[in-house]
Scaffold this active site. Structure first.
Site, PDB file in Angstrom:
ATOM      1  N   GLY A  46      -5.496  -6.645 -24.165  1.00  0.00           N
ATOM      2  CA  GLY A  46      -5.679  -6.780 -22.793  1.00  0.00           C
ATOM      3  C   GLY A  46      -5.675  -5.650 -21.995  1.00  0.00           C
ATOM      4  N   ASN A  69       6.922 -12.446 -28.822  1.00  0.00           N
ATOM      5  CA  ASN A  69       6.488 -11.042 -28.503  1.00  0.00           C
ATOM      6  C   ASN A  69       6.757 -10.984 -27.092  1.00  0.00           C
ATOM      7  OD1 ASN A  69       4.035 -10.102 -26.935  1.00  0.00           O
ATOM      8  ND2 ASN A  69       3.584 -11.948 -27.811  1.00  0.00           N
ATOM      9  N   LEU A  73       1.918  -5.939 -22.303  1.00  0.00           N
ATOM     10  CA  LEU A  73       0.310  -5.465 -22.030  1.00  0.00           C
ATOM     11  C   LEU A  73       0.300  -3.956 -22.300  1.00  0.00           C
ATOM     12  CD1 LEU A  73      -0.754  -7.535 -19.052  1.00  0.00           C
ATOM     13  CD2 LEU A  73      -1.283  -7.883 -21.380  1.00  0.00           C
ATOM     14  N   CYS A 129      -0.246 -13.907 -19.544  1.00  0.00           N
ATOM     15  CA  CYS A 129       0.916 -13.152 -20.252  1.00  0.00           C
ATOM     16  C   CYS A 129       2.159 -13.419 -19.720  1.00  0.00           C
ATOM     17  CB  CYS A 129       0.494 -11.907 -20.016  1.00  0.00           C
ATOM     18  SG  CYS A 129       1.629 -10.364 -20.684  1.00  0.00           S
ATOM     19  N   ASN A 191      -2.172 -19.452 -24.591  1.00  0.00           N
ATOM     20  CA  ASN A 191      -1.739 -18.423 -24.791  1.00  0.00           C
ATOM     21  C   ASN A 191      -0.212 -18.646 -25.176  1.00  0.00           C
ATOM     22  OD1 ASN A 191      -0.611 -15.730 -24.573  1.00  0.00           O
ATOM     23  ND2 ASN A 191      -1.770 -15.056 -22.990  1.00  0.00           N
ATOM     24  N   GLY A 242      -3.976 -20.807 -31.081  1.00  0.00           N
ATOM     25  CA  GLY A 242      -2.635 -21.145 -30.845  1.00  0.00           C
ATOM     26  C   GLY A 242      -2.232 -21.671 -32.441  1.00  0.00           C
ATOM     27  N   GLY A 243      -1.850 -20.866 -33.182  1.00  0.00           N
ATOM     28  CA  GLY A 243      -1.335 -21.206 -34.638  1.00  0.00           C
ATOM     29  C   GLY A 243      -2.187 -21.684 -35.572  1.00  0.00           C
TER      30      GLY A 243
HETATM   31  C1  SIN Z   1       1.787  -8.843 -24.362  1.00  0.00           C
HETATM   32  O1  SIN Z   1       1.136  -7.811 -24.542  1.00  0.00           O
HETATM   33  O2  SIN Z   1       2.849  -9.020 -23.672  1.00  0.00           O
HETATM   34  C2  SIN Z   1       1.140 -10.108 -24.842  1.00  0.00           C
HETATM   35  C3  SIN Z   1      -0.184 -10.509 -24.031  1.00  0.00           C
HETATM   36  C4  SIN Z   1       0.087 -11.693 -23.694  1.00  0.00           C
HETATM   37  O3  SIN Z   1       0.680 -12.799 -24.164  1.00  0.00           O
HETATM   38  O4  SIN Z   1      -0.937 -12.388 -22.814  1.00  0.00           O
END
Ligand code: SIN
Length: 303
Positions: A46, A69, A73, A129, A191, A242-243
């Site tokens: 991203g 996580n 970004l 995100c 996501n 997704g997975g």
């Molecule tokens: C991130 O960079 O935090 C992950 C991106 C996302 O989950 O869209």
């Protein structure tokens, strides 16, 4: 060999498998293992208007069937991406999906406008995100905001526009319909699911951001359900993710209604995962005498 090619929004993909944004960087590390031309496409990390360093560490935590996580970004900014990463990616003989994000609809539109002047094939607008305070899921969890940011980006580019949706909503089909109404050419989902772990000895959250996005095999059934619901609610194509870990997972998402499939966390445990998935899809189609992968899209027969 079955025909694995698909067409999305007028763009030809040699197969439906695309490493997802955020797990594949700009492909440089994976190119040491195989030719990127074997992939259907690549969704890039991203990219925002300015460079972002992301959230403080720790920002990754393992879970029983996946990971959390809270990267936030991290990226070098759109100008760096266009100057230093995109030219290399465009030589790879695969479809390049530039994933974009921003704190405001105006920032997203500015990034899209800059990409509109490049040769990139498609844009994927991230309104999902969970790890940023402005933009991200704040856009993707309200039909009104999702529609507004999609409309702003739509005005800024003629490139095919995919909008990446959040599963952290009451009704993903309402959000999908809102972005379709404002000019999205496709939607991608899901996501990550918002999650949290606590270190019971320190009583502190494991992630410095307290919460983060859950991905990996554990979320696959949620992805199948949401892809199925969304594919039945909109007319534009759905890209499922997704997975996904195996070719059979990818086939399952396509039967649920996905026209293409993104592979995320699986590449962290096996960099060859996308290549193996392509080969496993082919095996399934051959074994079941299906000549083209397009024949299976949306063919689930609900009870
Ligand atoms: C991130 O960079 O935090 C992950 C991106 C996302 O989950 O869209």
């Amino acid at each position: 060999m079955a025909d694995l090619s698909v067409n999305l929004c007028g763009i030809d993909f040699k197969n439906p498998i695309i490493p997802a944004s955020g797990v594949f960087g700009y492909g440089r590390e994976y190119e040491e293992f195989y030719s990127l031309s074997e992939l259907g496409g690549i969704a890039t990390k991203g990219t925002t208007g300015q460079k972002r360093t992301g959230n403080p560490a720790p920002r990754i935590a393992e879970t029983p069937a996946g990971m959390l996580n809270s990267v936030g970004l991290q990226n070098p900014g759109i100008d760096y991406f266009i100057e230093h990463e995109l030219p290399n990616l465009m030589t790879k003989n695969t479809v390049i999906l530039a994933n974009i994000a921003g704190a405001t609809p105006e920032e997203c539109a500015e990034v899209a406008e800059k990409l509109d002047a490049t040769d990139v094939h498609m844009l994927e607008l991230n309104i999902s995100c969970p790890n940023v305070r402005q933009g991200g899921a704040a856009f993707g969890t309200s039909c009104e905001m999702a529609g507004q940011v999609t409309a702003a980006v739509r005005k800024a580019t003629k490139k095919p526009l995919i909008v990446k949706l959040s599963p952290n909503v009451t009704s993903i089909t309402d959000i999908a319909k809102a972005v379709e109404a404002e000019g999205a050419d496709a939607v991608s989902l899901i996501n990550t699911l918002l999650g949290m772990r606590i270190d019971i000895r320190t009583r502190r959250p494991v992630l410095r951001n307290n919460v983060g996005g859950l991905s990996g095999a554990g979320i696959f059934p949620v992805a199948v359900r949401m892809v199925w619901q969304t594919a039945n609610a909109v007319k534009i194509p759905v890209i499922g993710m997704g997975g996904v870990n195996t070719g059979e997972d990818a086939i399952e998402l396509m039967m649920a209604g996905a026209s293409a499939v993104q592979v995320g966390m699986a590449v962290f445990t096996d960099p060859y995962a996308p290549i193996k998935i392509i080969s496993q899809m082919n095996d399934f189609l051959d074994q079941n005498h299906i000549s083209s992968v397009r024949e299976i899209i949306g063919t689930v027969q609900p009870w």
